[in-house]
Design a protein around this motif. Structure first.
Motif, mmCIF file in Angstrom:
data_model
loop_
_atom_site.group_PDB
_atom_site.id
_atom_site.type_symbol
_atom_site.label_atom_id
_atom_site.label_comp_id
_atom_site.label_asym_id
_atom_site.label_seq_id
_atom_site.Cartn_x
_atom_site.Cartn_y
_atom_site.Cartn_z
ATOM 1 N N ARG A 171 -18.494 -17.281 2.625
ATOM 2 C CA ARG A 171 -18.443 -16.798 3.509
ATOM 3 C C ARG A 171 -19.658 -17.209 4.454
ATOM 4 O O ARG A 171 -19.534 -16.585 6.031
ATOM 5 N N GLY A 172 -20.582 -17.635 4.401
ATOM 6 C CA GLY A 172 -21.482 -17.625 5.558
ATOM 7 C C GLY A 172 -21.486 -19.070 6.120
ATOM 8 O O GLY A 172 -21.668 -19.667 7.201
ATOM 9 N N GLU A 181 -15.981 -17.074 8.118
ATOM 10 C CA GLU A 181 -16.204 -15.744 6.979
ATOM 11 C C GLU A 181 -14.698 -15.018 7.447
ATOM 12 O O GLU A 181 -14.394 -14.275 6.730
ATOM 13 N N ASN A 182 -13.571 -15.837 8.591
ATOM 14 C CA ASN A 182 -12.400 -15.682 8.488
ATOM 15 C C ASN A 182 -11.664 -15.796 7.478
ATOM 16 O O ASN A 182 -11.923 -16.070 6.793
ATOM 17 N N GLN A 197 -13.035 -21.558 10.781
ATOM 18 C CA GLN A 197 -14.117 -21.115 11.917
ATOM 19 C C GLN A 197 -13.957 -21.532 13.447
ATOM 20 O O GLN A 197 -14.816 -22.303 12.427
ATOM 21 N N LYS A 240 -16.012 -21.301 16.506
ATOM 22 C CA LYS A 240 -17.937 -20.723 17.141
ATOM 23 C C LYS A 240 -18.399 -21.268 18.714
ATOM 24 O O LYS A 240 -16.862 -22.366 19.097
#
Length: 203
Positions: free
Chosen positions: A40-41, A44-45, A76, A78
């Motif tokens: 999850r780090g 996250e999606n 993900q 960023k």
């Protein structure tokens, strides 16, 4: 007389076993994955980009053995940030991606009754997964792959189209654990909600 009783018992158990054997099942499911733990780090999606498939042969009315596979894609992107590498600053859009393809043996317990629409089950699969890990900094990439041990317990229920049908909907909740460690990812762990179709076949 004793030999006759033993013979009757043997024949009876053989008849029951024969009646219960010979049923196989194919299941195809769409999978939505929730990253948990250190994954999850990294991503996250929640990812709807997944599917699973399995084939099982019932050795009796309760237990089945077979194979399971599938595919999941976690991703993900960023916002643009500045990163420092070896005292050099790089402004880049960072993205993370994980692709997982499990190849496993599977055992399940269920209670199949004639005319039953709902067929709850529990199972566990174990084997290995092909992993593709990518961390992108613009056009630069940090990659890691391999084949790692995987275990995946699950609970679910099959819902027949009607009490006479050999097909229906297949709904399950599955936990995935893969022994993959790289950078901040300590182990690959996800929960998946799976919905699809099953088909029984009498061999």
């Amino acid at each position: 007389m004793k030999h006759v009783i033993i013979l009757l018992i043997t024949v009876s158990f053989g008849a029951v076993a024969t009646a219960q054997q010979g049923l196989s099942k194919i299941s195809f499911q769409h999978s939505t994955h929730l990253p948990i733990g250190s994954v999850r780090g990294f991503v996250e999606n929640i990812s709807p980009r997944g599917f699973s498939a399995d084939y099982s042969y019932f050795i009796n009315n309760n237990f089945s053995l077979g194979f399971a596979s599938g595919y999941s894609d976690l991703y993900q992107k960023k916002d643009r940030q500045t990163y420092t590498f070896s005292e050099t600053d790089i402004s880049a859009v960072k993205s993370h991606s994980l692709q997982i393809i499990p190849l496993m043996l599977k055992g399940s317990y269920s209670n199949i009754k004639e005319g039953s629409v709902f067929q709850p089950y529990a199972g566990i699969a174990a084997g290995g997964s092909l992993i593709n890990y990518e961390e992108w900094f613009g056009t630069l990439v940090d990659k890691k792959g391999g084949f790692r041990f995987t275990v995946a317990p699950e609970i679910g229920t099959r819902i027949s189209f009607n009490k006479y049908s050999l097909a229906g909907a297949d709904l399950s909740l599955r936990y995935h654990y893969t022994a993959f460690k790289y950078n901040d990812v300590k182990n690959l762990q996800t929960l998946s909600l799976n919905l699809g179709l099953f088909f029984f076949n009498r061999n």
